[in-house]
Design a protein around this motif. Structure first.
Motif, mmCIF file in Angstrom:
data_model
loop_
_atom_site.group_PDB
_atom_site.id
_atom_site.type_symbol
_atom_site.label_atom_id
_atom_site.label_comp_id
_atom_site.label_asym_id
_atom_site.label_seq_id
_atom_site.Cartn_x
_atom_site.Cartn_y
_atom_site.Cartn_z
ATOM 1 N N LEU A 81 0.840 -1.193 0.000
ATOM 2 C CA LEU A 81 0.000 0.000 0.000
ATOM 3 C C LEU A 81 0.875 1.242 0.000
ATOM 4 O O LEU A 81 2.046 1.169 0.373
ATOM 5 C CB LEU A 81 -0.933 0.013 1.223
ATOM 6 N N MET A 82 0.279 2.356 -0.420
ATOM 7 C CA MET A 82 0.982 3.629 -0.346
ATOM 8 C C MET A 82 0.812 4.137 1.079
ATOM 9 O O MET A 82 -0.134 4.860 1.390
ATOM 10 C CB MET A 82 0.418 4.613 -1.362
ATOM 11 N N PHE A 83 1.743 3.759 1.916
ATOM 12 C CA PHE A 83 1.601 3.908 3.365
ATOM 13 C C PHE A 83 1.245 5.324 3.772
ATOM 14 O O PHE A 83 0.397 5.532 4.640
ATOM 15 C CB PHE A 83 2.904 3.469 4.035
ATOM 16 N N ARG A 117 4.594 7.023 13.661
ATOM 17 C CA ARG A 117 4.764 6.341 12.387
ATOM 18 C C ARG A 117 6.037 6.798 11.718
ATOM 19 O O ARG A 117 6.477 7.940 11.898
ATOM 20 C CB ARG A 117 3.563 6.554 11.473
ATOM 21 N N ASP A 118 6.608 5.905 10.922
ATOM 22 C CA ASP A 118 7.774 6.208 10.093
ATOM 23 C C ASP A 118 7.348 5.912 8.659
ATOM 24 O O ASP A 118 7.317 4.744 8.244
ATOM 25 C CB ASP A 118 8.962 5.353 10.522
ATOM 26 N N ASN A 171 -2.603 10.072 11.564
ATOM 27 C CA ASN A 171 -2.740 10.300 10.130
ATOM 28 C C ASN A 171 -1.368 10.534 9.501
ATOM 29 O O ASN A 171 -0.330 10.476 10.168
ATOM 30 C CB ASN A 171 -3.717 11.438 9.857
ATOM 31 N N TRP A 172 -1.388 10.817 8.207
ATOM 32 C CA TRP A 172 -0.126 10.914 7.479
ATOM 33 C C TRP A 172 0.742 12.041 8.018
ATOM 34 O O TRP A 172 1.974 11.973 7.961
ATOM 35 C CB TRP A 172 -0.405 11.129 5.990
ATOM 36 N N GLY A 173 0.108 13.085 8.528
ATOM 37 C CA GLY A 173 0.851 14.251 8.998
ATOM 38 C C GLY A 173 1.326 14.143 10.431
ATOM 39 O O GLY A 173 2.034 15.032 10.925
ATOM 40 N N GLY A 174 0.927 13.078 11.116
ATOM 41 C CA GLY A 174 1.360 12.891 12.492
ATOM 42 C C GLY A 174 0.367 13.317 13.549
ATOM 43 O O GLY A 174 0.667 13.224 14.748
ATOM 44 N N SER A 175 -0.812 13.778 13.142
ATOM 45 C CA SER A 175 -1.848 14.073 14.136
ATOM 46 C C SER A 175 -2.336 12.765 14.741
ATOM 47 O O SER A 175 -2.436 11.752 14.058
ATOM 48 C CB SER A 175 -3.018 14.809 13.486
ATOM 49 N N THR A 176 -2.637 12.807 16.036
ATOM 50 C CA THR A 176 -2.973 11.574 16.743
ATOM 51 C C THR A 176 -4.286 11.689 17.503
ATOM 52 O O THR A 176 -4.767 12.795 17.803
ATOM 53 C CB THR A 176 -1.863 11.216 17.743
ATOM 54 N N ALA A 177 -4.848 10.539 17.808
ATOM 55 C CA ALA A 177 -6.048 10.449 18.631
ATOM 56 C C ALA A 177 -5.914 9.214 19.517
ATOM 57 O O ALA A 177 -5.322 8.211 19.095
ATOM 58 C CB ALA A 177 -7.298 10.343 17.766
ATOM 59 N N LEU A 237 3.398 1.572 18.554
ATOM 60 C CA LEU A 237 2.612 1.918 19.725
ATOM 61 C C LEU A 237 3.489 1.689 20.946
ATOM 62 O O LEU A 237 3.783 0.547 21.304
ATOM 63 C CB LEU A 237 1.337 1.071 19.822
ATOM 64 N N GLN A 238 3.936 2.787 21.547
ATOM 65 C CA GLN A 238 4.708 2.710 22.781
ATOM 66 C C GLN A 238 3.740 2.686 23.943
ATOM 67 O O GLN A 238 2.935 3.612 24.102
ATOM 68 C CB GLN A 238 5.654 3.906 22.902
ATOM 69 N N MET A 239 3.801 1.641 24.738
ATOM 70 C CA MET A 239 2.873 1.461 25.847
ATOM 71 C C MET A 239 3.650 1.488 27.157
ATOM 72 O O MET A 239 4.492 0.610 27.392
ATOM 73 C CB MET A 239 2.119 0.137 25.698
#
Length: 122
Positions: free
Chosen positions: A26-28, A70-71, A51-57, A79-81
């Motif tokens: 896939l186009m990651f 993400r890289d 998302n692709w830009g690094g915004s998180t929820a 996912l760092q827990m």
């Protein structure tokens, strides 16, 4: 599309684990990536998304303890827990949603990995 999770295991309460999800086919960078978890007899629960830009929820129960990242060059989401609790015990799944907005709704994710078991002992 293939999503392969790794990094699960057994850890004591208060400990840490880092999950990884390697994506291929896939186009990651076009995908919203999410982590979900499920325990036997319960519905799949959202954990975090990016998302692709690094915004998180994040779902409320993991805020301040878990960090999704993400890289895009490596087509991998993490996912760092930290400060793990016994109630975090579950099979953790990586998922990808093509385009769309940042979301924690599992029904909007198109592709899923097979999961990795995380067990937190008390």
């Amino acid at each position: 599309v293939q999503l392969v999770e790794s990094g699960g295991g057994l850890v004591q309460a208060g400990g840490s684990l880092r999950l990884s999800c390697a994506a291929s086919g896939l186009m990651f960078s076009s995908y919203v990536m999410g982590w979900f978890r499920q325990t036997p007899g319960k519905e799949r629960e959202s954990v975090a998304a990016i998302n692709w830009g690094g915004s998180t929820a994040y779902t409320n129960s993991v805020k301040g303890r878990f960090t999704i990242s993400r890289d895009n060059a490596k087509a991998t989401v993490y996912l760092q827990m930290n400060s793990l609790k016994p109630e975090d015990t579950a099979v953790y799944y990586c998922a990808a949603a093509l385009r769309g907005s940042l979301t924690l709704d599992p029904s909007l994710y198109n592709n899923w990995g097979r999961g990795t078991q995380v067990t937190v002992s008390s």
